[in-house]
Scaffold this motif. Structure first.
Motif, PDB file in Angstrom:
ATOM      1  N   VAL A 106       0.838  -1.201   0.000  1.00 50.12           N
ATOM      2  CA  VAL A 106       0.000   0.000   0.000  1.00 50.12           C
ATOM      3  C   VAL A 106       0.876   1.255   0.000  1.00 50.12           C
ATOM      4  N   ASP A 107       1.909   1.256   0.817  1.00 48.66           N
ATOM      5  CA  ASP A 107       2.809   2.414   0.875  1.00 48.66           C
ATOM      6  C   ASP A 107       3.474   2.681  -0.474  1.00 48.66           C
ATOM      7  N   ALA A 108       3.873   1.605  -1.151  1.00 48.20           N
ATOM      8  CA  ALA A 108       4.544   1.763  -2.448  1.00 48.20           C
ATOM      9  C   ALA A 108       3.587   2.357  -3.484  1.00 48.20           C
ATOM     10  N   ILE A 109       2.351   1.909  -3.478  1.00 47.10           N
ATOM     11  CA  ILE A 109       1.358   2.437  -4.413  1.00 47.10           C
ATOM     12  C   ILE A 109       1.075   3.907  -4.108  1.00 47.10           C
ATOM     13  N   GLU A 110       0.930   4.237  -2.838  1.00 50.06           N
ATOM     14  CA  GLU A 110       0.661   5.617  -2.459  1.00 50.06           C
ATOM     15  C   GLU A 110       1.839   6.529  -2.795  1.00 50.06           C
ATOM     16  N   GLU A 111       3.043   6.000  -2.745  1.00 47.24           N
ATOM     17  CA  GLU A 111       4.224   6.799  -3.090  1.00 47.24           C
ATOM     18  C   GLU A 111       4.215   7.155  -4.574  1.00 47.24           C
ATOM     19  N   ILE A 112       3.816   6.211  -5.423  1.00 49.48           N
ATOM     20  CA  ILE A 112       3.720   6.492  -6.860  1.00 49.48           C
ATOM     21  C   ILE A 112       2.672   7.571  -7.110  1.00 49.48           C
TER      22      ILE A 112
ATOM     23  N   PHE B  78      -6.721   9.688  -7.976  1.00 51.05           N
ATOM     24  CA  PHE B  78      -7.631   9.137  -6.978  1.00 51.05           C
ATOM     25  C   PHE B  78      -8.020   7.735  -7.432  1.00 51.05           C
ATOM     26  N   VAL B  79      -7.459   6.751  -6.749  1.00 48.61           N
ATOM     27  CA  VAL B  79      -7.628   5.350  -7.148  1.00 48.61           C
ATOM     28  C   VAL B  79      -8.376   4.614  -6.052  1.00 48.61           C
ATOM     29  N   VAL B  80      -9.452   3.953  -6.445  1.00 44.92           N
ATOM     30  CA  VAL B  80     -10.261   3.169  -5.517  1.00 44.92           C
ATOM     31  C   VAL B  80     -10.164   1.707  -5.928  1.00 44.92           C
ATOM     32  N   TRP B  81      -9.779   0.870  -4.979  1.00 41.74           N
ATOM     33  CA  TRP B  81      -9.676  -0.572  -5.244  1.00 41.74           C
ATOM     34  C   TRP B  81     -10.697  -1.289  -4.374  1.00 41.74           C
ATOM     35  N   TRP B  82     -11.684  -1.869  -5.010  1.00 49.33           N
ATOM     36  CA  TRP B  82     -12.712  -2.599  -4.282  1.00 49.33           C
ATOM     37  C   TRP B  82     -13.236  -3.731  -5.139  1.00 49.33           C
ATOM     38  N   ASP B  83     -14.002  -4.595  -4.522  1.00 47.62           N
ATOM     39  CA  ASP B  83     -14.553  -5.743  -5.237  1.00 47.62           C
ATOM     40  C   ASP B  83     -15.765  -5.321  -6.043  1.00 47.62           C
TER      41      ASP B  83
ATOM     42  N   VAL C 121     -10.927   0.279  -9.587  1.00 46.98           N
ATOM     43  CA  VAL C 121     -10.259  -0.965  -9.958  1.00 46.98           C
ATOM     44  C   VAL C 121     -10.812  -2.109  -9.119  1.00 46.98           C
ATOM     45  N   SER C 122     -11.097  -3.227  -9.791  1.00 44.60           N
ATOM     46  CA  SER C 122     -11.532  -4.446  -9.116  1.00 44.60           C
ATOM     47  C   SER C 122     -10.651  -5.593  -9.569  1.00 44.60           C
ATOM     48  N   PRO C 123     -10.448  -6.612  -8.732  1.00 45.84           N
ATOM     49  CA  PRO C 123      -9.562  -7.719  -9.099  1.00 45.84           C
ATOM     50  C   PRO C 123      -9.964  -8.375 -10.411  1.00 45.84           C
ATOM     51  N   ALA C 124      -8.961  -8.584 -11.273  1.00 48.66           N
ATOM     52  CA  ALA C 124      -9.118  -9.307 -12.536  1.00 48.66           C
ATOM     53  C   ALA C 124     -10.180  -8.692 -13.439  1.00 48.66           C
ATOM     54  N   ALA C 125     -10.347  -7.378 -13.382  1.00 45.28           N
ATOM     55  CA  ALA C 125     -11.336  -6.697 -14.224  1.00 45.28           C
ATOM     56  C   ALA C 125     -10.717  -5.434 -14.809  1.00 45.28           C
TER      57      ALA C 125
ATOM     58  N   ARG D 190      -1.676 -10.502 -10.099  1.00 44.05           N
ATOM     59  CA  ARG D 190      -1.712 -10.406  -8.645  1.00 44.05           C
ATOM     60  C   ARG D 190      -2.040  -8.973  -8.236  1.00 44.05           C
ATOM     61  N   PRO D 191      -2.785  -8.799  -7.152  1.00 43.29           N
ATOM     62  CA  PRO D 191      -3.276  -7.459  -6.801  1.00 43.29           C
ATOM     63  C   PRO D 191      -2.209  -6.374  -6.769  1.00 43.29           C
ATOM     64  N   ALA D 192      -1.120  -6.595  -6.049  1.00 50.65           N
ATOM     65  CA  ALA D 192      -0.106  -5.548  -5.918  1.00 50.65           C
ATOM     66  C   ALA D 192       0.525  -5.219  -7.265  1.00 50.65           C
ATOM     67  N   ALA D 193       0.823  -6.249  -8.060  1.00 51.86           N
ATOM     68  CA  ALA D 193       1.451  -6.020  -9.364  1.00 51.86           C
ATOM     69  C   ALA D 193       0.495  -5.305 -10.308  1.00 51.86           C
ATOM     70  N   ALA D 194      -0.774  -5.725 -10.319  1.00 47.81           N
ATOM     71  CA  ALA D 194      -1.754  -5.103 -11.204  1.00 47.81           C
ATOM     72  C   ALA D 194      -1.972  -3.635 -10.837  1.00 47.81           C
ATOM     73  N   LEU D 195      -2.085  -3.357  -9.560  1.00 48.93           N
ATOM     74  CA  LEU D 195      -2.287  -1.975  -9.119  1.00 48.93           C
ATOM     75  C   LEU D 195      -1.060  -1.112  -9.384  1.00 48.93           C
ATOM     76  N   THR D 196       0.117  -1.680  -9.185  1.00 50.65           N
ATOM     77  CA  THR D 196       1.346  -0.927  -9.435  1.00 50.65           C
ATOM     78  C   THR D 196       1.458  -0.557 -10.909  1.00 50.65           C
ATOM     79  N   ARG D 197       1.150  -1.499 -11.805  1.00 49.60           N
ATOM     80  CA  ARG D 197       1.172  -1.189 -13.241  1.00 49.60           C
ATOM     81  C   ARG D 197       0.186  -0.080 -13.558  1.00 49.60           C
ATOM     82  N   LEU D 198      -1.000  -0.167 -12.984  1.00 45.24           N
ATOM     83  CA  LEU D 198      -2.032   0.821 -13.267  1.00 45.24           C
ATOM     84  C   LEU D 198      -1.619   2.223 -12.809  1.00 45.24           C
ATOM     85  N   VAL D 199      -1.209   2.356 -11.544  1.00 38.03           N
ATOM     86  CA  VAL D 199      -0.890   3.699 -11.038  1.00 38.03           C
ATOM     87  C   VAL D 199       0.374   4.249 -11.691  1.00 38.03           C
ATOM     88  N   THR D 200       1.317   3.377 -12.045  1.00 34.09           N
ATOM     89  CA  THR D 200       2.514   3.837 -12.749  1.00 34.09           C
ATOM     90  C   THR D 200       2.160   4.404 -14.107  1.00 34.09           C
ATOM     91  N   GLU D 201       1.278   3.709 -14.820  1.00 32.75           N
ATOM     92  CA  GLU D 201       0.866   4.200 -16.139  1.00 32.75           C
ATOM     93  C   GLU D 201       0.046   5.483 -16.012  1.00 32.75           C
TER      94      GLU D 201
END
Length: 232
Positions: A85-91, A100-105, A135-139, A160-171
């Motif tokens: 979470v800290d790494a994503i927030e740092e990006i 503003f990124v929301v991750w939920w099911d 963002v939702s898992p696998a969607a 995987r959640p962390a990898a998918a979110l990191t790619r998204l926020v980086t882009e």
């Protein structure tokens, strides 16, 4: 002596190089495409979202996401470690445009019918300019913006959640979306980089032919002048 002068090979080569360089420069220098103003449909969508009453789920996201730019729904909080979470927030914190990124099911029982409806309520509720992502898992993520043009992403939310979110926020952080009405640089005027290259080569070819024609006309004029001077 007839005074005939030919276009020397060195001169022809120089003309080719100059024409090629000028043509490629003209074809590949990015043009500027005006970004459209926010249209009436977008205004109507936001007005409808403002008139609606968000459910508890959206309200929780609206209240929490402005703090760090990243909100995790309670149903998914065990999916990410504190360090992830800290790494994503740092990006997000280092992005040139607010994010503003929301991750939920995913759910169909939360006071909205489609993710886009939740996105509209989120943008109106937060009310801050920037780019937004649900963002939702696998969607595929739902992406929008407020005060900027909507960015186009390749990230698909899979993995995987962390990898998918990191790619998204980086882009998202690297997308640098344009503001409505601002010109945005690009080679779209020529149909992309390949179109720019083709246009540049065409300019070079036409320019080279023009230089050869000028050289030929100059030679004809010189011969005519010499012949005129040689007459008794």
């Amino acid at each position: 002596m007839t005074g005939r002068r030919r276009l020397r090979p060195a001169t022809a080569a120089l003309a080719l190089v100059v024409s090629l360089g000028a043509g490629l420069l003209a074809g590949l220098v990015p043009g500027h495409e005006a970004a459209p103003e926010r249209d009436a449909y977008e205004e109507a969508v936001l007005a409808a979202a403002a008139a609606s009453t968000p459910g508890d789920r959206v309200r929780a996201a609206v209240e929490a996401v402005p703090e760090t730019g990243f909100y995790v729904g309670p149903e998914l909080r065990d999916e990410l470690s504190e360090g992830e979470v800290d790494a994503i927030e740092e990006i997000i914190a280092g992005a040139p445009v607010p994010m503003f990124v929301v991750w939920w099911d995913q759910t169909t029982d939360a006071g909205y019918g489609q993710p886009q409806s939740a996105m509209d309520q989120l943008r109106v509720g937060v009310g801050r300019e920037g780019v937004y992502a649900l963002v939702s898992p696998a969607a595929p993520p739902t992406v929008a913006a407020l005060g900027y043009q909507k960015p186009v992403l390749e990230a698909d939310g899979k993995g995987r959640p962390a990898a998918a979110l990191t790619r998204l926020v980086t882009e998202l952080a690297a997308s640098e979306p344009a503001r409505p009405g601002d010109p945005r640089p690009g080679s779209d005027f020529w149909g992309g980089a390949r179109g720019g290259l083709a246009a540049g080569l065409s300019f070079a070819f036409l320019g080279y032919l023009g230089l050869l024609l000028l050289g030929a006309l100059g030679a004809v004029a010189t011969r005519s002048r010499v012949a005129s001077e040689a007459r008794p």
